[in-house]
Design a protein around this motif. Structure first.
Motif, PDB file in Angstrom:
ATOM      1  N   LYS A   9      32.245  29.198  32.653  1.00  0.00           N
ATOM      2  CA  LYS A   9      33.051  29.098  33.842  1.00  0.00           C
ATOM      3  C   LYS A   9      32.420  29.719  34.964  1.00  0.00           C
ATOM      4  O   LYS A   9      32.335  29.280  36.177  1.00  0.00           O
ATOM      5  CB  LYS A   9      34.441  29.952  33.485  1.00  0.00           C
ATOM      6  N   ASP A  28      40.887  27.939  30.000  1.00  0.00           N
ATOM      7  CA  ASP A  28      39.871  27.226  29.048  1.00  0.00           C
ATOM      8  C   ASP A  28      40.138  25.575  29.178  1.00  0.00           C
ATOM      9  O   ASP A  28      39.201  24.863  29.096  1.00  0.00           O
ATOM     10  CB  ASP A  28      40.006  27.515  27.628  1.00  0.00           C
ATOM     11  N   GLU A  29      41.616  25.059  29.541  1.00  0.00           N
ATOM     12  CA  GLU A  29      41.766  23.698  29.415  1.00  0.00           C
ATOM     13  C   GLU A  29      42.004  23.182  30.929  1.00  0.00           C
ATOM     14  O   GLU A  29      42.368  22.101  31.137  1.00  0.00           O
ATOM     15  CB  GLU A  29      43.084  23.516  29.037  1.00  0.00           C
ATOM     16  N   THR A  30      41.135  23.802  31.842  1.00  0.00           N
ATOM     17  CA  THR A  30      41.042  23.511  33.181  1.00  0.00           C
ATOM     18  C   THR A  30      40.220  22.066  33.186  1.00  0.00           C
ATOM     19  O   THR A  30      39.170  21.865  32.635  1.00  0.00           O
ATOM     20  CB  THR A  30      40.193  24.327  34.197  1.00  0.00           C
ATOM     21  N   PRO A  31      40.820  20.982  33.709  1.00  0.00           N
ATOM     22  CA  PRO A  31      40.310  20.000  33.928  1.00  0.00           C
ATOM     23  C   PRO A  31      39.118  19.612  35.006  1.00  0.00           C
ATOM     24  O   PRO A  31      39.214  20.397  35.725  1.00  0.00           O
ATOM     25  CB  PRO A  31      41.267  18.639  34.321  1.00  0.00           C
ATOM     26  N   GLY A  36      42.264  19.241  38.622  1.00  0.00           N
ATOM     27  CA  GLY A  36      41.892  20.630  37.954  1.00  0.00           C
ATOM     28  C   GLY A  36      40.738  20.964  39.102  1.00  0.00           C
ATOM     29  O   GLY A  36      40.999  21.293  40.155  1.00  0.00           O
ATOM     30  N   THR A  71      37.722  18.817  29.849  1.00  0.00           N
ATOM     31  CA  THR A  71      38.060  20.090  30.118  1.00  0.00           C
ATOM     32  C   THR A  71      36.828  21.135  29.839  1.00  0.00           C
ATOM     33  O   THR A  71      35.971  20.723  29.320  1.00  0.00           O
ATOM     34  CB  THR A  71      39.165  20.651  29.249  1.00  0.00           C
ATOM     35  N   SER A  73      36.861  23.264  27.871  1.00  0.00           N
ATOM     36  CA  SER A  73      37.027  23.643  26.543  1.00  0.00           C
ATOM     37  C   SER A  73      36.085  22.460  25.748  1.00  0.00           C
ATOM     38  O   SER A  73      35.309  22.672  24.730  1.00  0.00           O
ATOM     39  CB  SER A  73      38.346  23.499  25.783  1.00  0.00           C
ATOM     40  N   THR A  74      36.308  21.252  26.110  1.00  0.00           N
ATOM     41  CA  THR A  74      35.766  20.092  25.556  1.00  0.00           C
ATOM     42  C   THR A  74      34.259  20.233  25.708  1.00  0.00           C
ATOM     43  O   THR A  74      33.543  19.695  24.867  1.00  0.00           O
ATOM     44  CB  THR A  74      36.284  18.688  26.081  1.00  0.00           C
TER      45      THR A  74
END
Length: 86
Positions: A9, A28-31, A36, A71, A73-74
């Motif tokens: 981040k 964490d799931e921010t595109p 996003g 995202t 996370s990915t």
């Protein structure tokens, strides 16, 4: 994984000079794209270079990039599985 996500981040915000974005506030799931962070193809190239430089992980096809840069996370999951240990 949480440390990697936190680090990512900060690096994304710094690399892309997103002055109005607080890394602490990113989910964490921010595109990366639609709805996003709203990144574009130039931003994506900067992130690909950063991932290679900082983690030793290459993303060298468009198809792979489309699976990895969904995202935060990915991206973190992909790096965690493939990064070279120092």
């Amino acid at each position: 994984m949480n440390d990697l996500l936190r680090e990512l981040k900060i690096k994304v915000v710094e690399e892309l000079q997103l002055k109005e974005v607080d890394p602490e506030q990113l989910a964490d799931e921010t595109p990366f794209f639609d709805g996003g962070l709203g990144l574009d193809s130039v931003d994506l190239l900067v992130l690909v270079a950063m991932v290679d430089r900082d983690y030793g992980v290459q993303i060298f096809t468009r198809e792979l990039g489309e699976r990895v840069f969904i995202t935060l996370s990915t991206l973190a999951e992909y790096i965690a599985k493939r990064r070279k240990t120092k």
